[in-house]
Design a protein around this motif. Structure first.
Motif, PDB file in Angstrom:
ATOM      1  N   GLN A 100       0.840  -1.188   0.000  1.00 46.57           N
ATOM      2  CA  GLN A 100       0.000   0.000   0.000  1.00 46.57           C
ATOM      3  C   GLN A 100       0.879   1.245   0.000  1.00 46.57           C
ATOM      4  O   GLN A 100       1.981   1.240   0.565  1.00 46.57           O
ATOM      5  N   PRO A 101       0.411   2.311  -0.643  1.00 54.02           N
ATOM      6  CA  PRO A 101       1.213   3.538  -0.727  1.00 54.02           C
ATOM      7  C   PRO A 101       1.540   4.095   0.653  1.00 54.02           C
ATOM      8  O   PRO A 101       0.717   4.069   1.571  1.00 54.02           O
ATOM      9  N   GLY A 102       2.760   4.608   0.772  1.00 49.59           N
ATOM     10  CA  GLY A 102       3.176   5.211   2.028  1.00 49.59           C
ATOM     11  C   GLY A 102       3.653   4.220   3.065  1.00 49.59           C
ATOM     12  O   GLY A 102       4.038   4.621   4.166  1.00 49.59           O
ATOM     13  N   TRP A 103       3.649   2.928   2.732  1.00 52.70           N
ATOM     14  CA  TRP A 103       4.036   1.888   3.687  1.00 52.70           C
ATOM     15  C   TRP A 103       5.201   1.078   3.139  1.00 52.70           C
ATOM     16  O   TRP A 103       5.330   0.873   1.930  1.00 52.70           O
ATOM     17  N   THR A 104       6.029   0.597   4.062  1.00 52.02           N
ATOM     18  CA  THR A 104       7.007  -0.439   3.749  1.00 52.02           C
ATOM     19  C   THR A 104       6.429  -1.768   4.205  1.00 52.02           C
ATOM     20  O   THR A 104       5.909  -1.863   5.326  1.00 52.02           O
ATOM     21  N   SER A 105       6.475  -2.771   3.353  1.00 54.47           N
ATOM     22  CA  SER A 105       5.884  -4.076   3.667  1.00 54.47           C
ATOM     23  C   SER A 105       6.958  -5.149   3.635  1.00 54.47           C
ATOM     24  O   SER A 105       7.813  -5.155   2.750  1.00 54.47           O
ATOM     25  N   TRP A 106       6.898  -6.054   4.597  1.00 51.81           N
ATOM     26  CA  TRP A 106       7.872  -7.151   4.657  1.00 51.81           C
ATOM     27  C   TRP A 106       7.149  -8.480   4.878  1.00 51.81           C
ATOM     28  O   TRP A 106       6.134  -8.556   5.581  1.00 51.81           O
ATOM     29  N   GLY A 107       7.684  -9.538   4.270  1.00 48.56           N
ATOM     30  CA  GLY A 107       7.158 -10.874   4.496  1.00 48.56           C
ATOM     31  C   GLY A 107       7.625 -11.824   3.416  1.00 48.56           C
ATOM     32  O   GLY A 107       8.111 -11.399   2.360  1.00 48.56           O
ATOM     33  N   ASN A 108       7.462 -13.112   3.663  1.00 47.83           N
ATOM     34  CA  ASN A 108       7.870 -14.093   2.646  1.00 47.83           C
ATOM     35  C   ASN A 108       6.775 -14.311   1.602  1.00 47.83           C
ATOM     36  O   ASN A 108       6.955 -15.095   0.666  1.00 47.83           O
ATOM     37  N   GLU A 109       5.643 -13.622   1.750  1.00 50.85           N
ATOM     38  CA  GLU A 109       4.590 -13.627   0.729  1.00 50.85           C
ATOM     39  C   GLU A 109       4.115 -12.199   0.473  1.00 50.85           C
ATOM     40  O   GLU A 109       2.944 -11.961   0.195  1.00 50.85           O
ATOM     41  N   VAL A 110       5.023 -11.264   0.556  1.00 51.91           N
ATOM     42  CA  VAL A 110       4.660  -9.848   0.555  1.00 51.91           C
ATOM     43  C   VAL A 110       3.990  -9.406  -0.743  1.00 51.91           C
ATOM     44  O   VAL A 110       3.255  -8.414  -0.756  1.00 51.91           O
ATOM     45  N   LEU A 111       4.194 -10.131  -1.835  1.00 57.94           N
ATOM     46  CA  LEU A 111       3.581  -9.781  -3.122  1.00 57.94           C
ATOM     47  C   LEU A 111       2.364 -10.640  -3.454  1.00 57.94           C
ATOM     48  O   LEU A 111       1.794 -10.502  -4.540  1.00 57.94           O
ATOM     49  N   LYS A 112       1.979 -11.491  -2.563  1.00 56.79           N
ATOM     50  CA  LYS A 112       0.947 -12.496  -2.855  1.00 56.79           C
ATOM     51  C   LYS A 112      -0.323 -11.894  -3.459  1.00 56.79           C
ATOM     52  O   LYS A 112      -0.796 -12.314  -4.514  1.00 56.79           O
ATOM     53  N   PHE A 113      -0.902 -10.891  -2.792  1.00 54.11           N
ATOM     54  CA  PHE A 113      -2.161 -10.322  -3.265  1.00 54.11           C
ATOM     55  C   PHE A 113      -1.958  -9.177  -4.255  1.00 54.11           C
ATOM     56  O   PHE A 113      -2.915  -8.489  -4.605  1.00 54.11           O
ATOM     57  N   GLN A 114      -0.700  -8.998  -4.706  1.00 55.97           N
ATOM     58  CA  GLN A 114      -0.426  -8.066  -5.792  1.00 55.97           C
ATOM     59  C   GLN A 114      -0.386  -8.795  -7.130  1.00 55.97           C
ATOM     60  O   GLN A 114      -0.119  -8.180  -8.160  1.00 55.97           O
ATOM     61  N   HIS A 115      -0.655 -10.096  -7.110  1.00 55.73           N
ATOM     62  CA  HIS A 115      -0.640 -10.900  -8.334  1.00 55.73           C
ATOM     63  C   HIS A 115      -1.655 -10.355  -9.335  1.00 55.73           C
ATOM     64  O   HIS A 115      -2.771  -9.976  -8.975  1.00 55.73           O
ATOM     65  N   MET A 116      -1.264 -10.300 -10.605  1.00 52.19           N
ATOM     66  CA  MET A 116      -2.113  -9.740 -11.652  1.00 52.19           C
ATOM     67  C   MET A 116      -3.471 -10.410 -11.757  1.00 52.19           C
ATOM     68  O   MET A 116      -4.459  -9.781 -12.138  1.00 52.19           O
ATOM     69  N   ASP A 117      -3.537 -11.695 -11.417  1.00 52.42           N
ATOM     70  CA  ASP A 117      -4.800 -12.420 -11.550  1.00 52.42           C
ATOM     71  C   ASP A 117      -5.871 -11.934 -10.572  1.00 52.42           C
ATOM     72  O   ASP A 117      -7.046 -12.248 -10.742  1.00 52.42           O
ATOM     73  N   TYR A 118      -5.467 -11.186  -9.566  1.00 49.97           N
ATOM     74  CA  TYR A 118      -6.455 -10.639  -8.628  1.00 49.97           C
ATOM     75  C   TYR A 118      -7.016  -9.296  -9.107  1.00 49.97           C
ATOM     76  O   TYR A 118      -7.869  -8.721  -8.454  1.00 49.97           O
ATOM     77  N   PHE A 119      -6.502  -8.812 -10.255  1.00 55.68           N
ATOM     78  CA  PHE A 119      -6.907  -7.508 -10.775  1.00 55.68           C
ATOM     79  C   PHE A 119      -7.560  -7.648 -12.157  1.00 55.68           C
ATOM     80  O   PHE A 119      -7.340  -8.623 -12.863  1.00 55.68           O
ATOM     81  N   VAL A 120      -8.339  -6.641 -12.504  1.00 56.02           N
ATOM     82  CA  VAL A 120      -8.945  -6.539 -13.830  1.00 56.02           C
ATOM     83  C   VAL A 120      -8.421  -5.282 -14.489  1.00 56.02           C
ATOM     84  O   VAL A 120      -8.396  -4.208 -13.874  1.00 56.02           O
ATOM     85  N   ALA A 121      -7.975  -5.389 -15.749  1.00 54.71           N
ATOM     86  CA  ALA A 121      -7.396  -4.258 -16.456  1.00 54.71           C
ATOM     87  C   ALA A 121      -8.481  -3.448 -17.149  1.00 54.71           C
ATOM     88  O   ALA A 121      -9.348  -3.994 -17.832  1.00 54.71           O
ATOM     89  N   LEU A 122      -8.425  -2.135 -16.960  1.00 51.79           N
ATOM     90  CA  LEU A 122      -9.313  -1.199 -17.658  1.00 51.79           C
ATOM     91  C   LEU A 122      -8.416  -0.241 -18.424  1.00 51.79           C
ATOM     92  O   LEU A 122      -7.813   0.659 -17.846  1.00 51.79           O
ATOM     93  N   GLN A 123      -8.299  -0.424 -19.734  1.00 54.70           N
ATOM     94  CA  GLN A 123      -7.332   0.352 -20.507  1.00 54.70           C
ATOM     95  C   GLN A 123      -7.966   1.620 -21.064  1.00 54.70           C
ATOM     96  O   GLN A 123      -9.064   1.614 -21.589  1.00 54.70           O
ATOM     97  N   SER A 124      -7.253   2.728 -20.933  1.00 56.99           N
ATOM     98  CA  SER A 124      -7.685   3.989 -21.508  1.00 56.99           C
ATOM     99  C   SER A 124      -6.498   4.647 -22.200  1.00 56.99           C
ATOM    100  O   SER A 124      -5.356   4.458 -21.790  1.00 56.99           O
ATOM    101  N   ARG A 125      -6.772   5.449 -23.219  1.00 59.21           N
ATOM    102  CA  ARG A 125      -5.694   6.052 -24.030  1.00 59.21           C
ATOM    103  C   ARG A 125      -5.498   7.500 -23.630  1.00 59.21           C
ATOM    104  O   ARG A 125      -6.466   8.238 -23.385  1.00 59.21           O
TER     105      ARG A 125
END
Length: 472
Positions: free
Chosen positions: A446-471
């Motif tokens: 999360q912005p403004g925070w330092t995060s530590w852990g052995n799964e620190v990127l787990k819920f940042q995986h692309m599959d948990y997000f939906v892309a909305l593209q704009s030009r």
């Protein structure tokens, strides 16, 4: 804003809104002005396969690089830039029904047992083989008795405070009564496969050469090309100081790094990069992997012993008057450990105990409030680091409210295991506006925070997000 309503009992939070307000925007150069073979702008960490890396040992390396070739000024001037926005999958917060309904819970109780919590005896009526009724008595153990006593003390607080916040949520339309339409739409959610096992990757990193002897500056995620050895990911804090999201690829899996965030991917034996930054924090939130029987049986999650948790270098990471917040399960053994052993060993004085209450989208508890097995709430123990000499919390022109006791954080939980609700907004009145924040055992950024852990990127995986593209 993640705070939907703030009343005297506490806060009603919208976890999904907090994630989507992070502004996950990724800048990408359009193909016509760039090389046809050029991928999108992102930083890639390409690893060898895990078995190959282990077998190669000290000789194994990987290359990290920004895959966007920096064009000259004329080319960049003609290049079209796309801003791709990402939002978290909303269905991961669709909790339309309680996990166990009160009706089913009541029927099971009536059918299987009669309980008398006063003397700690459970009486069950059984039919013997010869057709005669017999009574079997089972004595509650001390842990169960302690849990019942604790629940009795806070039951009224949980029920009354949650009801007030839930009613406000229903009035405003944030919560909705269960309808047939919701009932029909509540299909099982297909979760992304965790093909990149981050915890195993951290274990593997221990075999890297001279990892514990390195003292390097933080690794900045930049647009320019860069080449680093494999140690750089595990021996440095990685920072995204830009105003836009960066994408990294790790073991073939893509992860989004939000703006103004930093992280360290490692296990508890490799926390030295945090200490090497020589930075102290005004807020430290931790969600330790507590040891319990179900975790032992499943063998799916690692856990730490009380001794290992006490070894976390909080005194070195904490600034004067640092606010320490620990997520605790409902086991009284864990609560007593934090209050009587852990915080005293860190010179932390307890100032409050809060409760996270989990509800459905229609405002029901996810578990029956009086269930003997699962409770719809979890605890947070808040404390401040004691100083040998009096140190003012902040300058006189900035006011900080005293932390109130027994506040409730009510929210619809994410269906992902251990995805805790954000605390940034509920804590803002009790910490410095420009304070440094650290989350230990984190699984997201999360912005403004330092995060530590052995799964620190787990819920940042692309599959948990939906892309909305704009030009642009």
């Amino acid at each position: 804003m993640s705070v939907v309503h703030q009343l005297s009992p506490g806060w009603l939070l919208d976890h999904l809104s907090f994630i989507n307000n992070i502004n996950y925007q990724l800048h990408q150069h359009h193909e016509p002005c760039c090389s046809k073979n050029e991928p999108t702008s992102s930083v890639h960490f390409d690893f060898l396969q895990m078995d190959s890396l282990i077998s190669l040992g000290n000789s194994a390396t990987f290359i990290a690089f920004d895959s966007t070739t920096k064009p000259d000024n004329d080319a960049r001037g003609n290049c079209e830039i796309f801003i791709q926005r990402y939002v978290f999958r909303s269905e991961l917060f669709n909790v339309t029904k309680p996990y166990i309904t009160p009706v089913v819970h009541k029927e099971c109780q009536q059918r299987n047992e009669k309980e008398d919590p006063m003397d700690g005896i459970k009486e069950e009526n059984r039919i013997s083989i010869i057709g005669k009724k017999r009574k079997r008595c089972v004595v509650f153990n001390q842990g169960e008795l302690d849990a019942m006593e604790y629940h009795t003390k806070i039951r009224g607080l949980i029920l009354d405070g949650s009801s007030e916040l839930i009613q406000e949520g229903l009035k405003s339309g944030f919560l909705h009564p269960l309808s047939e339409k919701w009932d029909k739409c509540s299909e099982p959610i297909t979760l992304p496969l965790d093909t990149c096992n981050l915890s195993e990757l951290c274990t593997m990193a221990k075999h890297l050469p001279s990892l514990n002897e390195m003292d390097l500056q933080a690794l900045q995620l930049m647009e320019e090309d860069m080449s680093v050895t494999e140690q750089d990911l595990f021996s440095r804090v990685v920072e995204n100081n830009s105003s836009f999201t960066k994408m990294i690829t790790l073991m073939g899996q893509k992860y989004l790094v939000p703006p103004k965030s930093s992280f360290l991917l490692s296990d508890i034996s490799c926390m030295h990069p945090l200490l090497n930054c020589r930075k102290t924090y005004d807020v430290i939130v931790m969600d330790p992997p507590w040891q319990n029987k179900s975790v032992k049986r499943s063998n799916r999650y690692s856990y730490l012993s009380p001794l290992q948790i006490k070894q976390i270098p909080i005194p070195k990471l904490a600034a004067p008057n640092c606010l320490i917040i620990t997520w605790v399960t409902n086991r009284q053994k864990h609560l007593r450990f934090v209050k009587e052993e852990l915080y005293p060993s860190w010179s932390v004085e307890i100032v409050a105990e809060w409760h996270w209450v989990k509800i459905t989208n229609s405002g029901e508890f996810v578990f029956p409030l009086d269930s003997p097995h699962k409770k719809p709430y979890e605890g947070l123990i808040l404390g401040r680091v004691r100083e040998k000499t009096a140190v003012p919390l902040r300058s006189e022109d900035v006011k900080v409210l005293p932390i109130p006791d027994h506040k409730l954080i009510v929210s619809v939980p994410c269906t992902l295991h251990s995805h805790k609700p954000p605390l940034a907004e509920v804590l803002k009145d009790y910490i410095k506006p420009d304070g440094e924040c650290l989350e230990l055992f984190a699984r997201n950024l999360q912005p403004g925070w330092t995060s530590w852990g052995n799964e620190v990127l787990k819920f940042q995986h692309m599959d948990y997000f939906v892309a909305l593209q704009s030009r642009s």
